[in-house]
Design a protein around this motif. Structure first.
Motif, mmCIF file in Angstrom:
data_model
loop_
_atom_site.group_PDB
_atom_site.id
_atom_site.type_symbol
_atom_site.label_atom_id
_atom_site.label_comp_id
_atom_site.label_asym_id
_atom_site.label_seq_id
_atom_site.Cartn_x
_atom_site.Cartn_y
_atom_site.Cartn_z
ATOM 1 N N ALA A 64 10.632 -12.923 -10.071
ATOM 2 C CA ALA A 64 9.702 -13.009 -8.938
ATOM 3 C C ALA A 64 9.916 -11.834 -7.980
ATOM 4 C CB ALA A 64 9.892 -14.330 -8.201
ATOM 5 N N GLU A 65 11.194 -11.458 -7.772
ATOM 6 C CA GLU A 65 11.501 -10.328 -6.889
ATOM 7 C C GLU A 65 11.004 -9.013 -7.492
ATOM 8 O OE1 GLU A 65 15.695 -10.757 -6.497
ATOM 9 O OE2 GLU A 65 15.559 -12.397 -5.041
ATOM 10 N N VAL A 66 11.133 -8.862 -8.813
ATOM 11 C CA VAL A 66 10.634 -7.665 -9.493
ATOM 12 C C VAL A 66 9.114 -7.584 -9.358
ATOM 13 C CG1 VAL A 66 10.316 -6.552 -11.738
ATOM 14 C CG2 VAL A 66 12.558 -7.460 -11.114
ATOM 15 N N GLU A 67 8.437 -8.722 -9.550
ATOM 16 C CA GLU A 67 6.979 -8.753 -9.414
ATOM 17 C C GLU A 67 6.550 -8.368 -7.999
ATOM 18 O OE1 GLU A 67 5.421 -12.502 -10.635
ATOM 19 O OE2 GLU A 67 6.126 -12.315 -12.702
ATOM 20 N N GLU A 68 7.306 -8.860 -7.022
ATOM 21 C CA GLU A 68 6.988 -8.532 -5.625
ATOM 22 C C GLU A 68 7.160 -7.035 -5.364
ATOM 23 O OE1 GLU A 68 8.365 -9.755 -1.070
ATOM 24 O OE2 GLU A 68 9.330 -10.678 -2.806
ATOM 25 N N LEU A 69 8.245 -6.446 -5.905
ATOM 26 C CA LEU A 69 8.479 -5.005 -5.742
ATOM 27 C C LEU A 69 7.393 -4.190 -6.457
ATOM 28 C CD1 LEU A 69 12.364 -4.863 -6.158
ATOM 29 C CD2 LEU A 69 11.067 -4.347 -4.073
ATOM 30 N N ASN A 70 6.973 -4.662 -7.614
ATOM 31 C CA ASN A 70 5.887 -3.979 -8.339
ATOM 32 C C ASN A 70 4.587 -4.038 -7.547
ATOM 33 O OD1 ASN A 70 7.255 -3.068 -10.643
ATOM 34 N ND2 ASN A 70 7.066 -5.052 -11.662
ATOM 35 N N ALA A 71 4.334 -5.199 -6.933
ATOM 36 C CA ALA A 71 3.120 -5.348 -6.125
ATOM 37 C C ALA A 71 3.165 -4.418 -4.912
ATOM 38 C CB ALA A 71 2.971 -6.796 -5.675
ATOM 39 N N LEU A 72 4.343 -4.320 -4.269
ATOM 40 C CA LEU A 72 4.497 -3.419 -3.128
ATOM 41 C C LEU A 72 4.351 -1.961 -3.556
ATOM 42 C CD1 LEU A 72 7.492 -5.172 -1.324
ATOM 43 C CD2 LEU A 72 5.148 -4.959 -0.454
ATOM 44 N N THR A 73 4.857 -1.642 -4.747
ATOM 45 C CA THR A 73 4.731 -0.275 -5.281
ATOM 46 C C THR A 73 3.252 0.097 -5.438
ATOM 47 O OG1 THR A 73 6.854 -0.415 -6.449
ATOM 48 C CG2 THR A 73 5.261 1.214 -7.250
ATOM 49 N N LYS A 74 2.478 -0.809 -6.033
ATOM 50 C CA LYS A 74 1.042 -0.558 -6.213
ATOM 51 C C LYS A 74 0.343 -0.393 -4.864
ATOM 52 C CE LYS A 74 0.618 -3.003 -10.625
ATOM 53 N NZ LYS A 74 0.047 -4.195 -11.318
ATOM 54 N N GLN A 75 0.744 -1.232 -3.897
ATOM 55 C CA GLN A 75 0.130 -1.164 -2.573
ATOM 56 C C GLN A 75 0.413 0.186 -1.906
ATOM 57 O OE1 GLN A 75 1.115 -4.458 0.004
ATOM 58 N NE2 GLN A 75 0.594 -3.308 1.843
ATOM 59 N N ARG A 76 1.682 0.628 -1.983
ATOM 60 C CA ARG A 76 2.044 1.921 -1.363
ATOM 61 C C ARG A 76 1.331 3.080 -2.066
ATOM 62 N NH1 ARG A 76 2.958 -0.913 1.943
ATOM 63 N NH2 ARG A 76 4.930 -1.523 2.933
ATOM 64 N N LYS A 77 1.177 3.007 -3.383
ATOM 65 C CA LYS A 77 0.457 4.070 -4.106
ATOM 66 C C LYS A 77 -1.002 4.131 -3.687
ATOM 67 C CE LYS A 77 3.387 4.390 -8.223
ATOM 68 N NZ LYS A 77 3.477 4.176 -9.688
ATOM 69 N N ARG A 78 -1.600 2.959 -3.461
ATOM 70 C CA ARG A 78 -2.992 2.929 -2.966
ATOM 71 C C ARG A 78 -3.073 3.551 -1.576
ATOM 72 N NH1 ARG A 78 -3.107 -2.318 -5.395
ATOM 73 N NH2 ARG A 78 -2.654 -3.248 -3.352
ATOM 74 N N GLU A 79 -2.072 3.246 -0.749
ATOM 75 C CA GLU A 79 -2.052 3.809 0.599
ATOM 76 C C GLU A 79 -1.934 5.335 0.551
ATOM 77 O OE1 GLU A 79 1.163 1.829 2.509
ATOM 78 O OE2 GLU A 79 0.083 -0.078 2.755
ATOM 79 N N ILE A 80 -1.111 5.839 -0.386
ATOM 80 C CA ILE A 80 -0.960 7.289 -0.531
ATOM 81 C C ILE A 80 -2.283 7.920 -0.969
ATOM 82 C CG2 ILE A 80 0.126 9.083 -1.948
ATOM 83 C CD1 ILE A 80 2.686 7.375 -1.903
ATOM 84 N N ASP A 81 -2.931 7.279 -1.950
ATOM 85 C CA ASP A 81 -4.233 7.793 -2.422
ATOM 86 C C ASP A 81 -5.263 7.818 -1.293
ATOM 87 O OD1 ASP A 81 -3.216 8.157 -4.960
ATOM 88 O OD2 ASP A 81 -3.965 6.231 -5.724
ATOM 89 N N GLN A 82 -5.287 6.733 -0.519
ATOM 90 C CA GLN A 82 -6.236 6.655 0.599
ATOM 91 C C GLN A 82 -5.931 7.716 1.657
ATOM 92 O OE1 GLN A 82 -5.928 2.612 1.887
ATOM 93 N NE2 GLN A 82 -7.062 1.787 0.132
ATOM 94 N N ALA A 83 -4.620 7.934 1.914
ATOM 95 C CA ALA A 83 -4.222 8.937 2.909
ATOM 96 C C ALA A 83 -4.623 10.337 2.455
ATOM 97 C CB ALA A 83 -2.713 8.853 3.145
ATOM 98 N N ARG A 84 -4.480 10.614 1.184
ATOM 99 C CA ARG A 84 -4.864 11.932 0.657
ATOM 100 C C ARG A 84 -6.374 12.150 0.740
ATOM 101 N NH1 ARG A 84 -0.554 11.764 -4.376
ATOM 102 N NH2 ARG A 84 1.196 12.704 -3.199
ATOM 103 N N ILE A 85 -7.114 11.084 0.476
ATOM 104 C CA ILE A 85 -8.575 11.178 0.617
ATOM 105 C C ILE A 85 -8.938 11.459 2.068
ATOM 106 C CG2 ILE A 85 -10.724 9.834 0.538
ATOM 107 C CD1 ILE A 85 -9.530 8.390 -1.924
ATOM 108 N N GLN A 86 -8.247 10.765 2.982
ATOM 109 C CA GLN A 86 -8.492 10.982 4.413
ATOM 110 C C GLN A 86 -8.172 12.416 4.809
ATOM 111 O OE1 GLN A 86 -10.467 8.676 5.624
ATOM 112 N NE2 GLN A 86 -9.144 7.870 7.252
ATOM 113 N N ILE A 87 -7.044 12.906 4.270
ATOM 114 C CA ILE A 87 -6.658 14.291 4.594
ATOM 115 C C ILE A 87 -7.733 15.261 4.107
ATOM 116 C CG2 ILE A 87 -5.024 16.132 4.011
ATOM 117 C CD1 ILE A 87 -2.810 13.976 4.048
ATOM 118 N N GLY A 88 -8.251 15.032 2.896
ATOM 119 C CA GLY A 88 -9.321 15.876 2.361
ATOM 120 C C GLY A 88 -10.554 15.852 3.247
#
Length: 253
Positions: A64-88
């Motif tokens: 369950a802890e691994v799944e939670e960390l994986n979910a947080l990883t996906k969330q942070r990657k989406r945030e990075i993608d969104q931030a890069r789009i914003q920067i563009g």
């Protein structure tokens, strides 16, 4: 059961009840002897079952802890993608600014998004390290579960083999014990069971041999021995609390 006990009290003398207690003790001792063959197996099986349950819970929690960390990883990657789009988008806007104030404002937004990316990447590294640690814990727990599972299977098979072998005798002795209990009133039977629980060897009823208690081997006074032989009342050893009865074999001799 209540009707049986009333019948026992009405139809059997105290001496007969005492003899029934002695008979019950001999039967229970036979069952105890069979249970000794099992040794520590029942406790070992129970301990292993408890340990397996604990390991299963641990594995579920780590997963369950691994799944939670994986979910947080996906969330942070989406945030990075969104931030890069914003920067563009902000960089495109910089090309169309009308004054320095607008340019500075957009620059600050770009810097903010870059900090967000930096923070998210730092979190990603932490999550990756956490996942590696959790997977190591998971491998350890799964290896322990496999080992304990193998031990449990072997112990359980050994215990089941002993129980299957001894089951007919246990059933026979249990039936005999129930017949003996029919001649004993409820209060006396409760006292017998209580004493059995409180003594190490399960002997609640013992004979007097060589003028001594068969349980603790302390000397029994002559007059008390006379009372025991008469069997008119329940007499217990003043030292160990066991119920004392006259030895039927000696009485027959």
């Amino acid at each position: 059961m209540a009707t049986q006990k009333k019948t026992a009290e009405a139809d059997y003398s105290m001496q007969e009840k005492i003899l029934a207690l002695y008979e019950l003790q001999k039967i229970d001792s036979k069952i105890d002897g069979i249970n000794k063959v099992k040794g520590e197996l029942p406790l070992e099986v129970q301990d292993l079952e408890d340990e397996m349950a604990g390991l299963k819970t641990r594995i579920e929690n780590v997963n369950a802890e691994v799944e939670e960390l994986n979910a947080l990883t996906k969330q942070r990657k989406r945030e990075i993608d969104q931030a890069r789009i914003q920067i563009g988008n902000y960089k495109e806007q910089q090309n169309n600014v009308r004054n320095n104030r607008e340019y500075d404002a957009i620059t600050k937004e770009i810097e903010y998004q870059e900090l967000e990316i930096e923070l998210a990447e730092k979190r990603l590294k932490e999550y990756a390290a956490g996942i590696r640690g959790k997977k190591a814990q998971l491998e350890e727990a799964e290896a322990a579960a496999a080992e304990r599972g193998s031990d449990l299977e072997a112990k359980r098979a050994e215990l089941e083999g002993i129980e299957a072998e001894t089951a007919p005798r246990v059933a026979e002795y249990t039936a005999q014990a129930e017949m003996a209990k029919e001649r004993i009133d409820e209060r006396l039977l409760a006292a017998y069971e209580r004493i059995r629980r409180n003594v190490r060897n399960g002997l609640a009823v013992v004979t007097v041999r060589r003028d001594a208690c068969g349980g603790c081997f302390n000397r029994i006074p002559p007059q008390r021995q006379v009372d025991i032989r008469q069997g008119k009342k329940i007499i217990v050893c003043e030292y160990c609390g066991r119920i004392l009865v006259a030895d039927p074999e000696v009485a027959e001799e």
